[in-house]
Design a protein around this motif. Structure first.
Motif, short mmCIF file in Angstrom:
data_model
loop_
_atom_site.label_atom_id
_atom_site.label_comp_id
_atom_site.label_asym_id
_atom_site.label_seq_id
_atom_site.Cartn_x
_atom_site.Cartn_y
_atom_site.Cartn_z
N GLY A 15 0.92 -1.10 -0.08
CA GLY A 15 -0.16 0.01 -0.04
C GLY A 15 0.71 1.19 -0.04
O GLY A 15 0.63 2.12 -0.72
N GLY A 16 1.85 1.38 0.87
CA GLY A 16 2.78 2.33 0.85
C GLY A 16 3.48 2.44 -0.56
O GLY A 16 3.78 3.72 -0.96
N GLN A 17 3.97 1.49 -1.33
CA GLN A 17 4.82 1.36 -2.35
C GLN A 17 3.66 2.03 -3.40
O GLN A 17 4.26 2.91 -4.33
N ASP A 28 3.31 5.51 -2.91
CA ASP A 28 4.38 6.43 -3.57
C ASP A 28 4.58 6.77 -5.01
O ASP A 28 4.83 7.67 -5.38
N ARG A 29 3.92 5.53 -5.68
CA ARG A 29 4.07 5.79 -7.39
C ARG A 29 2.64 6.32 -7.78
O ARG A 29 2.87 7.49 -8.67
N PHE A 30 1.66 6.15 -7.27
CA PHE A 30 0.39 6.79 -7.83
C PHE A 30 -0.38 7.88 -6.86
O PHE A 30 -1.33 8.53 -7.21
N GLY A 31 0.00 8.18 -5.63
CA GLY A 31 -0.64 8.87 -4.89
C GLY A 31 -1.40 8.02 -3.75
O GLY A 31 -2.39 7.36 -4.32
N GLY A 32 -1.28 8.84 -2.49
CA GLY A 32 -2.02 7.87 -1.43
C GLY A 32 -3.67 7.90 -1.46
O GLY A 32 -4.26 7.09 -1.27
N ALA A 33 -4.03 9.12 -2.04
CA ALA A 33 -5.68 9.57 -2.02
C ALA A 33 -6.00 8.66 -3.26
O ALA A 33 -7.22 7.99 -3.08
N GLY A 58 -1.35 1.05 4.33
CA GLY A 58 -0.22 2.01 3.71
C GLY A 58 -0.66 3.11 3.38
O GLY A 58 0.02 4.16 3.33
N SER A 59 -1.71 3.03 2.45
CA SER A 59 -1.95 4.13 1.46
C SER A 59 -2.45 5.27 2.31
O SER A 59 -2.31 6.42 2.11
N SER A 75 -3.76 14.42 -3.87
CA SER A 75 -3.71 13.21 -4.23
C SER A 75 -2.65 12.69 -4.90
O SER A 75 -2.29 11.36 -5.18
N ALA A 76 -1.68 13.55 -5.46
CA ALA A 76 -0.54 13.14 -6.18
C ALA A 76 0.83 12.51 -5.32
O ALA A 76 0.65 12.75 -4.08
N ALA A 77 1.36 11.76 -5.89
CA ALA A 77 2.43 10.93 -5.32
C ALA A 77 3.29 12.23 -4.63
O ALA A 77 3.31 13.22 -5.08
N PRO A 78 4.02 11.90 -3.28
CA PRO A 78 4.61 12.74 -2.65
C PRO A 78 5.84 13.18 -3.47
O PRO A 78 6.56 12.52 -4.21
#
Length: 463
Positions: free
Chosen positions: A298-300, A303-308, A353-354, A449-452
């Motif tokens: 979920g975290g990975q 990272d790639r697509f944004g948490g939201a 994770g997200s 919502s974007a990736a960090p």
């Protein structure tokens, strides 16, 4: 939370490190990394046992059958595990504050020693079905102290590692703790298979020597940091943030589902499908296990697509698979019910994770807004890190309340209808609200919502 990077006055009452500066590359290479890793692995062991003791009654209720002399109804058993979950959730806040006051090593010794109490009580209670229900509840609730261990462990380990390493360290610490739910359920399966329901007392008995070993490990290998401090001001300020309440609601949907379903899965199988203790135990450990292992993904993905974005699609999938579970309950299809439940567990891990990845991103976006309004970037970034760091701990405590809610809903569902069907209808409605909240509040704001980006607050992964 933070640590002083200058020598702090030496304190008494344990092994104290008076100077700790993990951000200094030379200090970290020569001294810090070795000490921090030693404390991390000791902490993981203690926290793993804490989660196991917290989950103890979710397994022991499977042994509480008429054959063992118990006459408790399904609704009474759900209330029992609900109250254990509630105690664990409430204790997460004071446990976090205890580490800066007493020291991480000292508090680990105290908190692990406290786990001996519910473990000994469980050995006695499971062999005394004649105990009045109210007294049984009060004594069993002491297992909730295991839920508090997570927060103190995470707070302590966060002091030891530099910002660039905290995501990795806290991820290991959280994952090692979460797996404790699956471990005790797997051990419960072994006890039932080998000794039947009459061997229930052996399950908590197994943990007594493990807790003694954990006490020795903490005493021998852990340290206190004299400069560790808790930013209580930031925690108070967090309570006034609307994002705190929104993210707490979403985390109730992810981690609350993980711990709530983890406590309830076996009991639901018994009550809905008349499974024997052995038949229920054969599958209950699978859910918490896959839920724990899926969390890093979920975290990975965040990272790639944004948490939201990941959280939104994750809630959509949770709603869909809960619908499958509902269909299976209506049709009394055990295999479909079990498959749907395992899928939901995987999704709770991804969602854990997200959702946590969303918090630093939200406040990184807030910092950018502040910079655009004229605030110096250094001040804006410091604000983002301070508030998001405090929020991560408090959201974790709030999320655990979801475990209480899920088991209370099951209690009412079985008490009123003798079935889990109304409960799953309620969960579908709840996930639908989570979808709307995530979409409206966060996904419609691209910069959140974007990736960090590189300006985001440091990655932190907890549970």
């Amino acid at each position: 939370m933070g640590t002083d990077t200058v020598t702090a006055p030496r304190r008494s009452g344990g092994r104290w490190i008076s100077h700790w500066d993990p951000e200094d590359a030379a200090f970290w290479r020569d001294t810090g990394q070795r000490v921090a890793n030693r404390n991390l692995w000791s902490s993981i062991f203690a926290e793993h046992l804490g989660f196991s003791v917290w989950s103890l009654w979710s397994v022991l209720v499977l042994f509480m059958t008429a054959e063992n002399g118990f006459t408790f109804s399904a609704s009474q058993k759900f209330l029992l595990v609900s109250l254990v979950a509630l105690v664990g959730a409430v204790l997460r806040v004071p446990y976090t504050l205890a580490v800066p006051k007493l020291g991480g090593r000292n508090w680990t010794l105290i908190s692990v020693a406290a786990l001996l109490v519910p473990t000994v009580l469980a050995i006695a209670l499971i062999q005394r079905p004649e105990t009045p229900y109210w007294l049984f509840l009060v004594l069993a609730m002491t297992a909730g102290v295991g839920g508090g261990n997570f927060s103190s462990s995470m707070a302590n380990i966060s002091f030891f590692f530099p910002e660039r390493k905290k995501g990795w360290a806290l991820g290991l610490n959280a994952g090692g703790g979460n797996v404790g739910v699956a471990t005790i359920q797997l051990l419960g399966l072994g006890v039932i298979a080998a000794f039947g329901v009459a061997g229930a007392f052996l399950l908590p008995l197994v943990y007594l020597p493990l807790l003694v070993v954990a006490l020795f490990v903490a005493w021998r290998y852990m340290d206190n940091i004299a400069g560790a401090r808790s930013d209580i001001g930031a925690q108070i300020a967090t309570l006034r943030e609307r994002h705190f309440w929104i993210m707490s609601f979403l985390y109730i949907g992810t981690f609350g589902s993980f711990i709530g379903f983890g406590f309830a899965f076996g009991l639901v199988l018994q009550s809905q499908f008349d499974r024997t203790p052995l038949e229920a135990a054969m599958v209950t450990f699978l859910g918490p296990l896959v839920g724990s292992l899926s969390r890093p993904f979920g975290g990975q993905l965040a990272d790639r697509f944004g948490g939201a974005v990941i959280t939104l699609w994750n809630f959509i999938a949770m709603l869909a698979f809960t619908g499958i579970i509902l269909l299976a309950a209506v049709q009394q299809s055990l295999w479909l019910f079990t498959a749907g439940f395992v899928a939901v567990f995987i999704l709770t891990g991804i969602g854990n994770g997200s959702t946590y990845k969303m918090i630093p991103s939200i406040y990184a976006a807030r910092a950018e807004d502040m910079v655009a309004a004229g605030t110096p970037r250094e001040s804006a970034t410091a604000y983002a890190k301070r508030i998001s760091g405090a929020m991560l701990g408090l959201v974790g405590a709030m999320g655990a309340l979801g475990g209480v809610g899920i088991n209370l809903v099951f209690r009412e569902s079985f008490g009123a209808t003798g079935s889990s069907i109304p409960a799953f209808i309620a969960f579908i409605a709840f996930y639908a609200v989570c979808i709307v909240v995530t979409a409206v509040v966060y996904v419609r704001r691209p910069h959140i919502s974007a990736a960090p980006t590189t300006t985001a607050a440091p990655r932190v992964t907890t549970s």
